[in-house]
Write a protein that holds these residues in place. Structure first.
Motif, mmCIF file in Angstrom:
data_model
loop_
_atom_site.group_PDB
_atom_site.id
_atom_site.type_symbol
_atom_site.label_atom_id
_atom_site.label_comp_id
_atom_site.label_asym_id
_atom_site.label_seq_id
_atom_site.Cartn_x
_atom_site.Cartn_y
_atom_site.Cartn_z
ATOM 1 N N PRO A 67 37.310 47.892 44.271
ATOM 2 C CA PRO A 67 36.708 46.646 44.786
ATOM 3 C C PRO A 67 36.497 46.716 46.289
ATOM 4 O O PRO A 67 37.401 47.104 47.031
ATOM 5 C CB PRO A 67 37.735 45.580 44.412
ATOM 6 C CG PRO A 67 39.024 46.317 44.269
ATOM 7 C CD PRO A 67 38.681 47.692 43.783
ATOM 8 N N ARG A 90 42.922 46.659 41.656
ATOM 9 C CA ARG A 90 43.425 45.985 42.845
ATOM 10 C C ARG A 90 44.367 46.861 43.642
ATOM 11 O O ARG A 90 44.656 46.572 44.811
ATOM 12 C CB ARG A 90 44.107 44.681 42.442
ATOM 13 C CG ARG A 90 43.092 43.593 42.079
ATOM 14 C CD ARG A 90 43.741 42.315 41.626
ATOM 15 N NE ARG A 90 42.769 41.213 41.571
ATOM 16 C CZ ARG A 90 42.968 40.072 40.928
ATOM 17 N NH1 ARG A 90 44.118 39.869 40.297
ATOM 18 N NH2 ARG A 90 42.047 39.144 40.928
ATOM 19 N N LEU A 124 36.950 39.924 39.003
ATOM 20 C CA LEU A 124 38.275 40.477 38.678
ATOM 21 C C LEU A 124 39.215 39.373 38.200
ATOM 22 O O LEU A 124 40.030 39.589 37.282
ATOM 23 C CB LEU A 124 38.861 41.177 39.910
ATOM 24 C CG LEU A 124 38.252 42.543 40.276
ATOM 25 C CD1 LEU A 124 38.859 43.051 41.581
ATOM 26 C CD2 LEU A 124 38.471 43.567 39.163
ATOM 27 N N GLN A 125 39.099 38.200 38.795
ATOM 28 C CA GLN A 125 39.947 37.091 38.367
ATOM 29 C C GLN A 125 39.586 36.651 36.953
ATOM 30 O O GLN A 125 40.465 36.276 36.157
ATOM 31 C CB GLN A 125 39.800 35.917 39.334
ATOM 32 C CG GLN A 125 40.795 34.785 39.082
ATOM 33 C CD GLN A 125 42.240 35.258 39.142
ATOM 34 O OE1 GLN A 125 42.631 35.961 40.078
ATOM 35 N NE2 GLN A 125 43.046 34.895 38.135
ATOM 36 N N GLU A 180 35.691 39.737 43.590
ATOM 37 C CA GLU A 180 37.027 39.180 43.382
ATOM 38 C C GLU A 180 37.003 38.105 42.294
ATOM 39 O O GLU A 180 37.928 38.012 41.483
ATOM 40 C CB GLU A 180 37.562 38.582 44.692
ATOM 41 C CG GLU A 180 38.946 37.981 44.580
ATOM 42 C CD GLU A 180 40.001 38.925 44.025
ATOM 43 O OE1 GLU A 180 40.874 38.458 43.248
ATOM 44 O OE2 GLU A 180 39.938 40.140 44.332
ATOM 45 N N ARG A 181 35.930 37.315 42.269
ATOM 46 C CA ARG A 181 35.797 36.299 41.229
ATOM 47 C C ARG A 181 35.722 36.942 39.840
ATOM 48 O O ARG A 181 36.331 36.464 38.889
ATOM 49 C CB ARG A 181 34.538 35.462 41.476
ATOM 50 C CG ARG A 181 34.401 34.272 40.533
ATOM 51 C CD ARG A 181 33.097 33.529 40.787
ATOM 52 N NE ARG A 181 31.945 34.273 40.279
ATOM 53 C CZ ARG A 181 30.682 33.882 40.440
ATOM 54 N NH1 ARG A 181 30.423 32.791 41.144
ATOM 55 N NH2 ARG A 181 29.702 34.597 39.938
ATOM 56 N N GLU A 183 36.287 45.444 50.081
ATOM 57 C CA GLU A 183 37.063 44.434 50.810
ATOM 58 C C GLU A 183 36.213 43.203 51.119
ATOM 59 O O GLU A 183 35.040 43.307 51.479
ATOM 60 C CB GLU A 183 37.563 45.024 52.127
ATOM 61 C CG GLU A 183 38.802 45.880 51.987
ATOM 62 C CD GLU A 183 39.379 46.237 53.348
ATOM 63 O OE1 GLU A 183 40.039 45.366 53.951
ATOM 64 O OE2 GLU A 183 39.140 47.357 53.807
ATOM 65 N N ALA A 238 33.757 38.315 47.777
ATOM 66 C CA ALA A 238 34.206 37.185 46.969
ATOM 67 C C ALA A 238 33.642 37.234 45.553
ATOM 68 O O ALA A 238 34.302 36.809 44.597
ATOM 69 C CB ALA A 238 33.796 35.876 47.641
#
Length: 330
Positions: free
Chosen positions: A283, A312, A294-295, A291-292, A285, A288
């Motif tokens: 991912p 992660r 992955l969540q 990251e969304r 750095e 967003a």
């Protein structure tokens, strides 16, 4: 009729690439192409849509919207849905499209890049789409699809008369484009405006040397995914996986996993996510959007737990490669 020089039409493309915006033309009438048939164009500010009637060369069962996009000056960037013929060709799909509008001729012209080895009964052999206002001499009746034996007997449809600024601008290569900057702009737009992002990726893919750019293809796939157009997203991501290598290929596998998860095809999503990690995906750095996603995987419980933990635990090395869809810093 005197025509504007090709330089003026090409200047529209150059201004588009530099970020300078003109007010787009207002087209609210029926336009028609020789093989294509009629299409009803409607403008709303810089946004343009086109509705084709039932029938025609693609034998549509009902009238439907097949064209959508936005003008930036006299340059239209958007998508068109067309039928295709060929043993391995998708019968109908959407294609990125760039058209140049010629004010004096009241015509839009550009090349549609079909799948390799495919043809469309709505286009001549050279895939040049030219739409003219019907009061310029085009008929209002839809073009009937000729039988296969008739198509074989017909001579290839000649291109429009040379010299028209719209045709010259569409046929010539675009002015040199800063590919890295355009990709960066598209990636930064994805989370806020997926359609505007897709226009940047289309600019890259319209360059002859960049027509197989895996980062741009992945960007197109992500933009469709964010608009919940999963089938189109998977087509672009498949192309990116087949044509890309290294980090670009890994990125395409990651977003394939995201689309499959959203489609509730967890088995395929797991395979694609494992493949992304095996190809070295990590991912970026501060992204967003990634990251969304992955969540979203993490919210599935233990199903993707190992892969999310592995992802992660990595840190993407900053370098010359693009930093992935949604990143503002490729």
């Amino acid at each position: 009729m005197s025509l504007p020089t090709p330089t003026l039409a090409l200047a529209a493309v150059a201004c588009l690439a530099s970020g300078f915006a003109w007010a787009g033309p207002q087209l609210n009438s029926t336009y028609q192409g020789d093989a294509f048939g009629p299409i009803e164009l409607r403008s709303d500010g810089e946004h343009l849509t086109g509705i084709a009637p039932a029938g025609g060369p693609c034998q549509r069962p009902v009238a439907e919207q097949i064209l959508t996009g936005d003008f930036q000056g006299n340059v239209f960037l958007g998508e068109i849905t067309l039928c295709q013929t060929g043993d391995t060709c998708t019968p109908s799909r959407s294609f990125p499209l760039m058209l140049v509008y010629n004010v004096e001729e009241r015509a839009l012209a550009g090349v549609v890049k079909l799948e390799g080895g495919c043809e469309s009964p709505a286009l001549p052999k050279n895939s040049m789409l030219v739409l003219r206002a019907t009061d310029q001499g085009a008929a209002l009746t839809p073009a009937a699809a000729p039988a296969p034996e008739q198509r074989q007997a017909q001579a290839p449809t000649p291109p429009p008369p040379s010299g028209g600024a719209a045709q010259v601008a569409a046929q010539r290569r675009l002015e040199p484009l800063d590919v890295a900057a355009t990709l960066k702009q598209g990636q930064s737009l994805l989370a806020q405006n997926p359609f505007a992002a897709s226009q940047q990726f289309q600019l890259v893919l319209a360059q002859e040397k960049e027509k197989n750019n895996a980062w741009a293809l992945t960007g197109m796939g992500v933009s469709h995914y964010l608009r919940k157009q999963h089938a189109e997203a998977l087509k672009y991501l498949e192309q990116a996986r087949n044509l890309g290598s290294g980090a670009a290929r890994a990125e395409a596998f990651f977003w394939t996993a995201c689309v499959k998860r959203a489609a509730q095809e967890s088995g395929f999503a797991q395979i694609a996510l494992r493949r992304a990690l095996a190809e070295g995906w990590s991912p970026p750095e501060g992204n967003a959007l990634v990251e969304r996603e992955l969540q979203q995987f993490a919210n599935e419980g233990t199903l993707y737990e190992a892969q999310v933990k592995q992802a992660r635990g990595r840190k993407r090395v900053q370098g010359r490669e693009s930093q992935g869809a949604g990143s503002a810093s490729p």
